[in-house]
Scaffold this motif. Sequence first.
Motif, PDB file in Angstrom:
ATOM      1  N   ALA A  35      30.534 -62.994  33.725  1.00  0.00           N
ATOM      2  CA  ALA A  35      30.832 -64.326  33.844  1.00  0.00           C
ATOM      3  C   ALA A  35      29.659 -65.278  33.716  1.00  0.00           C
ATOM      4  O   ALA A  35      29.514 -66.190  33.139  1.00  0.00           O
ATOM      5  CB  ALA A  35      31.649 -64.685  35.037  1.00  0.00           C
ATOM      6  N   ALA A  36      28.596 -65.036  34.751  1.00  0.00           N
ATOM      7  CA  ALA A  36      27.362 -65.740  34.493  1.00  0.00           C
ATOM      8  C   ALA A  36      26.486 -65.656  33.337  1.00  0.00           C
ATOM      9  O   ALA A  36      26.054 -66.685  32.921  1.00  0.00           O
ATOM     10  CB  ALA A  36      26.609 -65.238  35.720  1.00  0.00           C
ATOM     11  N   ALA A  37      26.691 -64.398  32.729  1.00  0.00           N
ATOM     12  CA  ALA A  37      25.891 -64.328  31.401  1.00  0.00           C
ATOM     13  C   ALA A  37      26.645 -65.265  30.413  1.00  0.00           C
ATOM     14  O   ALA A  37      25.932 -65.873  29.668  1.00  0.00           O
ATOM     15  CB  ALA A  37      25.780 -62.884  31.133  1.00  0.00           C
ATOM     16  N   ARG A  38      27.941 -65.227  30.256  1.00  0.00           N
ATOM     17  CA  ARG A  38      28.704 -65.953  29.267  1.00  0.00           C
ATOM     18  C   ARG A  38      28.425 -67.517  29.519  1.00  0.00           C
ATOM     19  O   ARG A  38      28.244 -68.174  28.531  1.00  0.00           O
ATOM     20  CB  ARG A  38      30.217 -65.322  29.238  1.00  0.00           C
ATOM     21  N   ASP A  39      28.223 -67.717  30.967  1.00  0.00           N
ATOM     22  CA  ASP A  39      28.189 -69.103  31.140  1.00  0.00           C
ATOM     23  C   ASP A  39      26.631 -69.842  30.436  1.00  0.00           C
ATOM     24  O   ASP A  39      26.355 -70.659  29.999  1.00  0.00           O
ATOM     25  CB  ASP A  39      27.980 -69.385  32.594  1.00  0.00           C
ATOM     26  N   LEU A  40      25.833 -68.565  30.697  1.00  0.00           N
ATOM     27  CA  LEU A  40      24.318 -68.989  30.134  1.00  0.00           C
ATOM     28  C   LEU A  40      24.384 -68.885  28.564  1.00  0.00           C
ATOM     29  O   LEU A  40      23.711 -69.818  27.882  1.00  0.00           O
ATOM     30  CB  LEU A  40      23.460 -67.917  30.652  1.00  0.00           C
ATOM     31  N   ALA A  41      24.920 -67.877  27.936  1.00  0.00           N
ATOM     32  CA  ALA A  41      25.158 -67.881  26.623  1.00  0.00           C
ATOM     33  C   ALA A  41      25.906 -69.200  25.939  1.00  0.00           C
ATOM     34  O   ALA A  41      25.770 -69.689  24.843  1.00  0.00           O
ATOM     35  CB  ALA A  41      25.693 -66.393  25.953  1.00  0.00           C
ATOM     36  N   ALA A  42      26.774 -69.892  26.482  1.00  0.00           N
ATOM     37  CA  ALA A  42      27.569 -71.060  26.340  1.00  0.00           C
ATOM     38  C   ALA A  42      26.406 -72.113  26.331  1.00  0.00           C
ATOM     39  O   ALA A  42      26.670 -73.135  25.446  1.00  0.00           O
ATOM     40  CB  ALA A  42      28.766 -71.217  27.344  1.00  0.00           C
ATOM     41  N   HIS A  43      25.507 -72.050  27.223  1.00  0.00           N
ATOM     42  CA  HIS A  43      24.360 -73.077  27.007  1.00  0.00           C
ATOM     43  C   HIS A  43      23.279 -73.051  26.173  1.00  0.00           C
ATOM     44  O   HIS A  43      22.859 -73.962  25.332  1.00  0.00           O
ATOM     45  CB  HIS A  43      23.814 -73.042  28.345  1.00  0.00           C
ATOM     46  N   ASP A  44      23.082 -71.691  26.065  1.00  0.00           N
ATOM     47  CA  ASP A  44      22.077 -71.567  24.764  1.00  0.00           C
ATOM     48  C   ASP A  44      22.070 -69.960  24.299  1.00  0.00           C
ATOM     49  O   ASP A  44      22.308 -69.063  25.316  1.00  0.00           O
ATOM     50  CB  ASP A  44      20.542 -71.699  25.464  1.00  0.00           C
ATOM     51  N   LEU A  45      21.980 -69.767  23.324  1.00  0.00           N
ATOM     52  CA  LEU A  45      22.046 -68.326  22.648  1.00  0.00           C
ATOM     53  C   LEU A  45      20.582 -67.537  22.612  1.00  0.00           C
ATOM     54  O   LEU A  45      20.699 -66.375  22.607  1.00  0.00           O
ATOM     55  CB  LEU A  45      22.598 -68.279  21.231  1.00  0.00           C
ATOM     56  N   ASP A  46      19.644 -68.167  22.875  1.00  0.00           N
ATOM     57  CA  ASP A  46      18.211 -67.442  23.260  1.00  0.00           C
ATOM     58  C   ASP A  46      17.714 -67.914  24.546  1.00  0.00           C
ATOM     59  O   ASP A  46      17.537 -68.756  25.039  1.00  0.00           O
ATOM     60  CB  ASP A  46      17.241 -68.022  22.273  1.00  0.00           C
ATOM     61  N   TRP A  47      17.600 -66.563  25.526  1.00  0.00           N
ATOM     62  CA  TRP A  47      17.236 -66.514  26.820  1.00  0.00           C
ATOM     63  C   TRP A  47      15.811 -66.223  27.015  1.00  0.00           C
ATOM     64  O   TRP A  47      15.267 -65.337  26.316  1.00  0.00           O
ATOM     65  CB  TRP A  47      18.015 -65.624  27.557  1.00  0.00           C
ATOM     66  N   THR A  48      15.344 -66.477  28.376  1.00  0.00           N
ATOM     67  CA  THR A  48      14.198 -66.031  28.822  1.00  0.00           C
ATOM     68  C   THR A  48      14.889 -65.290  30.086  1.00  0.00           C
ATOM     69  O   THR A  48      15.475 -65.718  30.699  1.00  0.00           O
ATOM     70  CB  THR A  48      13.327 -67.152  29.361  1.00  0.00           C
ATOM     71  N   ALA A  49      14.267 -64.243  30.314  1.00  0.00           N
ATOM     72  CA  ALA A  49      14.645 -63.495  31.439  1.00  0.00           C
ATOM     73  C   ALA A  49      13.320 -63.324  32.449  1.00  0.00           C
ATOM     74  O   ALA A  49      12.300 -62.872  31.905  1.00  0.00           O
ATOM     75  CB  ALA A  49      15.125 -62.112  31.377  1.00  0.00           C
ATOM     76  N   VAL A  50      13.582 -62.877  33.694  1.00  0.00           N
ATOM     77  CA  VAL A  50      12.478 -62.643  34.631  1.00  0.00           C
ATOM     78  C   VAL A  50      12.996 -61.550  35.397  1.00  0.00           C
ATOM     79  O   VAL A  50      14.184 -61.684  36.114  1.00  0.00           O
ATOM     80  CB  VAL A  50      11.779 -63.714  35.321  1.00  0.00           C
ATOM     81  N   ALA A  51      12.206 -60.501  35.836  1.00  0.00           N
ATOM     82  CA  ALA A  51      12.693 -59.339  36.752  1.00  0.00           C
ATOM     83  C   ALA A  51      11.188 -58.608  37.432  1.00  0.00           C
ATOM     84  O   ALA A  51      10.086 -58.778  36.502  1.00  0.00           O
ATOM     85  CB  ALA A  51      13.553 -58.290  35.937  1.00  0.00           C
TER      86      ALA A  51
END
Length: 229
Positions: A35-51
């Motif tokens: 659900a959180a990831a789909r919220d992010l994808a609805a905002h933008d299809l290209d992500w930056t990630a950090v871990a």
Amino acid sequence: MISRVAVVPHPPLLVPELVGGAVAETQAVRAACLAAARDLAAHDLDWTAVAADPTGPRVLENVAGSFLGFGVDVPVSLSAEPSSVEPAMPLPALVAGWLREHAGARSVRVHLVPPDLPTADCVALGAELGASGNRALLVLGDGSHRHGEQAVGRPDDRAGSFDDGVRAALVHADAEALKALDPVVADELGAAGRAAWQVLAGVPGPWRCTRSEFSAPFGVGYHVAVWEA
């Protein structure tokens, strides 16, 4: 600039093929992360990630990998058309790729930092990412793995208060509280997300939290949150 953030854990149990008969038991955590990831994808299809990962610092993008090292050959990729294969892709990057695919995002560029990266360096990276022009940030990291009888290793009474503090910081979008997390205590409690959360603390705000969940069903704290600018 970054204007939406999704915070998720990165356990292998998110992938149904890896948990055998425990799909139902792991469904709640999986559903929250998706659900959180789909919220992010609805905002933008290209992500930056950090871990955080011992192989850091490095950046992975436009590559494919597999969960074979975790028992089942479940292929994933960090973009729709990867240009190469990363034979030993670290777990956080694998999970980022899996979430990308299942959320319908186009790409994710994964910044891996050393687990012991000092707080000041984490915050500096967050400021750098915030100024990069990207709009969507995926923050991957687990809480303490010392909760209760199912703890990895031995239980630690501090685990509850530590993850309560992280949860409160995420609920209130409190960057200063994230910066105040003690790296030594986080390490003692096996909280793999500390460095990534402190990178988030350096991303310019202000922020508000629109989604927050916490659970520790298998002795490990799993934080899920969505922040928006």
